[in-house]
Design a protein around this motif. Structure first.
Motif, PDB file in Angstrom:
ATOM      1  N   THR A  83     -19.184 -32.690   9.464  1.00 26.64           N
ATOM      2  CA  THR A  83     -18.413 -33.271  10.564  1.00 26.64           C
ATOM      3  C   THR A  83     -18.394 -32.357  11.779  1.00 26.64           C
ATOM      4  O   THR A  83     -18.288 -31.143  11.647  1.00 26.64           O
ATOM      5  N   ALA A  84     -18.471 -32.967  12.954  1.00 24.15           N
ATOM      6  CA  ALA A  84     -18.333 -32.229  14.210  1.00 24.15           C
ATOM      7  C   ALA A  84     -17.541 -33.078  15.196  1.00 24.15           C
ATOM      8  O   ALA A  84     -17.502 -34.309  15.091  1.00 24.15           O
ATOM      9  N   GLU A  85     -16.918 -32.412  16.150  1.00 29.70           N
ATOM     10  CA  GLU A  85     -16.195 -33.097  17.214  1.00 29.70           C
ATOM     11  C   GLU A  85     -16.992 -33.016  18.508  1.00 29.70           C
ATOM     12  O   GLU A  85     -17.576 -31.974  18.830  1.00 29.70           O
ATOM     13  N   VAL A  86     -16.986 -34.118  19.230  1.00 24.98           N
ATOM     14  CA  VAL A  86     -17.586 -34.187  20.557  1.00 24.98           C
ATOM     15  C   VAL A  86     -16.471 -33.866  21.547  1.00 24.98           C
ATOM     16  O   VAL A  86     -15.354 -34.381  21.430  1.00 24.98           O
ATOM     17  N   THR A  87     -16.761 -33.020  22.501  1.00 23.98           N
ATOM     18  CA  THR A  87     -15.736 -32.572  23.434  1.00 23.98           C
ATOM     19  C   THR A  87     -16.325 -32.356  24.826  1.00 23.98           C
ATOM     20  O   THR A  87     -17.533 -32.201  24.980  1.00 23.98           O
ATOM     21  N   ARG A  88     -15.473 -32.353  25.823  1.00 21.78           N
ATOM     22  CA  ARG A  88     -15.845 -32.048  27.204  1.00 21.78           C
ATOM     23  C   ARG A  88     -16.974 -32.940  27.741  1.00 21.78           C
ATOM     24  O   ARG A  88     -17.868 -32.482  28.439  1.00 21.78           O
ATOM     25  N   VAL A  89     -16.916 -34.221  27.395  1.00 24.75           N
ATOM     26  CA  VAL A  89     -17.899 -35.178  27.899  1.00 24.75           C
ATOM     27  C   VAL A  89     -17.543 -35.471  29.357  1.00 24.75           C
ATOM     28  O   VAL A  89     -16.442 -35.942  29.656  1.00 24.75           O
ATOM     29  N   PHE A  90     -18.485 -35.194  30.249  1.00 28.05           N
ATOM     30  CA  PHE A  90     -18.189 -35.330  31.674  1.00 28.05           C
ATOM     31  C   PHE A  90     -19.464 -35.615  32.455  1.00 28.05           C
ATOM     32  O   PHE A  90     -20.492 -34.964  32.247  1.00 28.05           O
ATOM     33  N   VAL A  91     -19.387 -36.601  33.336  1.00 29.67           N
ATOM     34  CA  VAL A  91     -20.446 -36.894  34.295  1.00 29.67           C
ATOM     35  C   VAL A  91     -19.802 -36.833  35.664  1.00 29.67           C
ATOM     36  O   VAL A  91     -18.763 -37.469  35.903  1.00 29.67           O
ATOM     37  N   ARG A  92     -20.383 -36.059  36.550  1.00 25.23           N
ATOM     38  CA  ARG A  92     -19.821 -35.961  37.903  1.00 25.23           C
ATOM     39  C   ARG A  92     -19.755 -37.354  38.525  1.00 25.23           C
ATOM     40  O   ARG A  92     -20.663 -38.167  38.347  1.00 25.23           O
ATOM     41  N   PRO A  93     -18.676 -37.630  39.265  1.00 20.47           N
ATOM     42  CA  PRO A  93     -18.482 -38.973  39.813  1.00 20.47           C
ATOM     43  C   PRO A  93     -19.677 -39.541  40.570  1.00 20.47           C
ATOM     44  O   PRO A  93     -19.997 -40.720  40.426  1.00 20.47           O
ATOM     45  N   GLY A  94     -20.362 -38.739  41.335  1.00 16.21           N
ATOM     46  CA  GLY A  94     -21.503 -39.227  42.109  1.00 16.21           C
ATOM     47  C   GLY A  94     -22.701 -39.635  41.268  1.00 16.21           C
ATOM     48  O   GLY A  94     -23.632 -40.262  41.781  1.00 16.21           O
ATOM     49  N   HIS A  95     -22.670 -39.290  39.982  1.00 15.89           N
ATOM     50  CA  HIS A  95     -23.784 -39.618  39.090  1.00 15.89           C
ATOM     51  C   HIS A  95     -23.417 -40.656  38.041  1.00 15.89           C
ATOM     52  O   HIS A  95     -24.238 -40.988  37.181  1.00 15.89           O
ATOM     53  N   ARG A  96     -22.206 -41.160  38.100  1.00 19.50           N
ATOM     54  CA  ARG A  96     -21.785 -42.180  37.139  1.00 19.50           C
ATOM     55  C   ARG A  96     -22.520 -43.484  37.419  1.00 19.50           C
ATOM     56  O   ARG A  96     -22.862 -43.780  38.553  1.00 19.50           O
ATOM     57  N   GLY A  97     -22.781 -44.219  36.356  1.00 21.65           N
ATOM     58  CA  GLY A  97     -23.513 -45.480  36.499  1.00 21.65           C
ATOM     59  C   GLY A  97     -25.016 -45.306  36.529  1.00 21.65           C
ATOM     60  O   GLY A  97     -25.735 -46.270  36.765  1.00 21.65           O
ATOM     61  N   THR A  98     -25.501 -44.092  36.290  1.00 14.98           N
ATOM     62  CA  THR A  98     -26.946 -43.836  36.329  1.00 14.98           C
ATOM     63  C   THR A  98     -27.531 -43.544  34.952  1.00 14.98           C
ATOM     64  O   THR A  98     -28.689 -43.152  34.852  1.00 14.98           O
ATOM     65  N   GLY A  99     -26.732 -43.704  33.897  1.00 20.17           N
ATOM     66  CA  GLY A  99     -27.218 -43.470  32.539  1.00 20.17           C
ATOM     67  C   GLY A  99     -26.887 -42.106  31.972  1.00 20.17           C
ATOM     68  O   GLY A  99     -27.249 -41.805  30.835  1.00 20.17           O
ATOM     69  N   GLY A 100     -26.203 -41.280  32.719  1.00 22.52           N
ATOM     70  CA  GLY A 100     -25.895 -39.932  32.253  1.00 22.52           C
ATOM     71  C   GLY A 100     -24.974 -39.889  31.047  1.00 22.52           C
ATOM     72  O   GLY A 100     -25.145 -39.057  30.163  1.00 22.52           O
ATOM     73  N   GLY A 101     -23.992 -40.775  30.985  1.00 25.17           N
ATOM     74  CA  GLY A 101     -23.083 -40.793  29.845  1.00 25.17           C
ATOM     75  C   GLY A 101     -23.806 -41.119  28.554  1.00 25.17           C
ATOM     76  O   GLY A 101     -23.606 -40.466  27.526  1.00 25.17           O
ATOM     77  N   GLY A 102     -24.660 -42.119  28.598  1.00 23.24           N
ATOM     78  CA  GLY A 102     -25.440 -42.475  27.418  1.00 23.24           C
ATOM     79  C   GLY A 102     -26.381 -41.359  27.012  1.00 23.24           C
ATOM     80  O   GLY A 102     -26.564 -41.077  25.825  1.00 23.24           O
ATOM     81  N   LEU A 103     -26.974 -40.705  28.004  1.00 25.22           N
ATOM     82  CA  LEU A 103     -27.858 -39.574  27.725  1.00 25.22           C
ATOM     83  C   LEU A 103     -27.078 -38.467  27.017  1.00 25.22           C
ATOM     84  O   LEU A 103     -27.555 -37.904  26.034  1.00 25.22           O
ATOM     85  N   LEU A 104     -25.871 -38.166  27.491  1.00 24.18           N
ATOM     86  CA  LEU A 104     -25.062 -37.124  26.867  1.00 24.18           C
ATOM     87  C   LEU A 104     -24.720 -37.471  25.427  1.00 24.18           C
ATOM     88  O   LEU A 104     -24.790 -36.621  24.542  1.00 24.18           O
ATOM     89  N   MET A 105     -24.333 -38.710  25.194  1.00 24.80           N
ATOM     90  CA  MET A 105     -23.983 -39.100  23.828  1.00 24.80           C
ATOM     91  C   MET A 105     -25.205 -38.976  22.915  1.00 24.80           C
ATOM     92  O   MET A 105     -25.103 -38.480  21.794  1.00 24.80           O
ATOM     93  N   ALA A 106     -26.370 -39.399  23.394  1.00 23.75           N
ATOM     94  CA  ALA A 106     -27.598 -39.267  22.592  1.00 23.75           C
ATOM     95  C   ALA A 106     -27.940 -37.797  22.364  1.00 23.75           C
ATOM     96  O   ALA A 106     -28.358 -37.408  21.263  1.00 23.75           O
ATOM     97  N   ALA A 107     -27.757 -36.966  23.379  1.00 20.30           N
ATOM     98  CA  ALA A 107     -28.053 -35.532  23.247  1.00 20.30           C
ATOM     99  C   ALA A 107     -27.141 -34.880  22.219  1.00 20.30           C
ATOM    100  O   ALA A 107     -27.599 -34.094  21.383  1.00 20.30           O
TER     101      ALA A 107
END
Length: 174
Positions: A81-105
């Motif tokens: 088990t691990a915890e995911v923490t500090r998930v953050f995409v700078r506001p100017g880059h939201r909506g460009t796929g960065g959140g999904g990329l972070l979750m996959a990473a």
């Protein structure tokens, strides 16, 4: 315009700025006003980021066309088990796929650590975060801790990695 990600020391210059931006946003939203530099400094003091290094975790930075624009951490809880923490995409880059990329990473990194279950928590006011987690297969679960500021808990079971993925991914390597 492309996103890339790579593990990076939590205290590198880019990671430090991302962590400051992350804390400034979540604290400011909680308080209903911008966080001061002093409040951000205080919030980042002894925040546990030093555990986001192998073998206890990993910090990843997402870059949009080479510029640091997002981050996430993985904190190992136990062998499975691990915890995911500090998930953050700078506001100017939201909506460009960065959140999904972070979750996959983070999920790829977790599999490289041998982790089978990821979990995380968030707050009521972080509606976008809750939407991101649900979109990427995280389901709400009963509370697994009672830390301050946690109001929603999520978990996701990871499928076993395929041999090709195992061959190219190791903890601490992109």
């Amino acid at each position: 315009m492309t996103w890339t990600w790579a593990p990076e020391p939590f205290d590198s210059p880019d990671a430090t700025l991302l962590r400051r931006d992350y804390y400034g946003e979540v604290a400011g939203r909680y308080w209903g006003r911008p966080a001061t530099a002093e409040e951000i400094d205080e919030g980042l003091t002894d925040d546990g980021a030093d555990r986001l290094v192998p073998p206890t975790g990993q910090f990843v930075v997402g870059r949009f066309d080479g510029a640091a624009a997002a981050c996430a951490g993985l904190l190992v809880v136990d062998a499975d088990t691990a915890e995911v923490t500090r998930v953050f995409v700078r506001p100017g880059h939201r909506g460009t796929g960065g959140g999904g990329l972070l979750m996959a990473a983070v999920e790829e990194t977790a599999r490289a650590f041998g982790i089978r279950t990821l979990r995380l928590d968030t707050r009521d006011d972080l509606v976008e975060a809750r939407g991101l987690y649900a979109k990427h297969g995280y389901r709400e679960v009963p509370a697994f801790h009672r830390r301050q500021y946690a109001e929603h808990w999520f978990a996701k079971e990871l499928p076993a990695p395929c041999p090709a993925s195992e061959a190219r991914t190791t903890p601490g390597a992109p």
